[in-house]
Design an enzyme around this catalytic site. Structure first.
Site, PDB file in Angstrom:
ATOM      1  CD  GLU A 115      -1.575  -2.284   1.441  1.00 36.58           C
ATOM      2  OE1 GLU A 115      -2.273  -3.410   1.210  1.00 36.58           O
ATOM      3  OE2 GLU A 115      -0.516  -2.552   2.098  1.00 36.58           O
ATOM      4  CB  ALA A 119      10.263  -4.400   7.794  1.00 34.96           C
ATOM      5  CG  HIS A 136       3.675 -12.664  -0.267  1.00 35.46           C
ATOM      6  ND1 HIS A 136       2.442 -12.286  -0.920  1.00 35.46           N
ATOM      7  CD2 HIS A 136       3.815 -11.702   0.909  1.00 35.46           C
ATOM      8  CE1 HIS A 136       2.028 -11.082  -0.281  1.00 35.46           C
ATOM      9  NE2 HIS A 136       2.467 -10.890   0.743  1.00 35.46           N
TER      10      HIS A 136
END
EC number: 2.5.1.78
Length: 158
Positions: free
Chosen positions: A59, A81, A89
């Site tokens: 985001e 982080a 992923h």
């Protein structure tokens, strides 16, 4: 020879820090390092620092883009982080975050400093958030301050 370079003092700079809440045990230290650097080295006033919190690293680019589009800021620091797990992923999140933030800098001609840790382990993230390997949030703030000044110098000289 004409050399253009910036310094880090930028008292009047308006800086947005877009911060991921995911892995907050690391990211909060990055935020502290960035704010401390902006104030101590850049002499940036409290009123000129805006913190925007988002859920995760994915985001960060959208929020940073909205901040850039406002035209109210001289630069943006993105902090987060992303720690590798057992699936791919990590690669998608880290890559898309980096790509999105770089696009914003170019699209809006605005410094966007990348303070998103991409580490293989939690220990590496902790080391880079204020222990053995310094504070990458503070380093991102230093880079941003210098780029704000470099762009101002270029504007005056070109």
């Amino acid at each position: 020879m004409n050399v253009v370079q910036g310094n880090i003092e930028s008292k009047n700079a308006k800086v947005a820090i877009v911060v991921s809440r995911f892995n907050s045990f690391v990211v909060e230290s990055l935020l502290e390092g960035a704010v401390d650097t902006l104030k101590r080295f850049g002499q940036v006033a409290d009123d000129n620092i805006t913190v925007v919190r988002v859920p995760g690293a994915v985001e960060l680019p959208l929020a940073a883009r909205r901040v850039a589009a406002s035209g109210k800021f001289d630069g943006i620091i993105a902090l987060g982080a992303v720690i590798r797990g057992g699936t791919p992923h990590f690669d998608f999140v880290a890559g898309e975050c980096n790509k999105g933030l770089a696009q914003i800098a170019l699209e809006f001609d605005l410094p966007v400093s990348f303070g998103v840790l991409t580490t293989d382990t939690i220990e590496q993230a902790i080391e880079r958030s204020g222990t053995k390997a310094g504070n990458k949030g503070g380093e991102a703030a230093l880079g941003l301050l210098e780029m704000v000044n470099v762009l101002q110098e270029l504007e005056q000289q070109l």
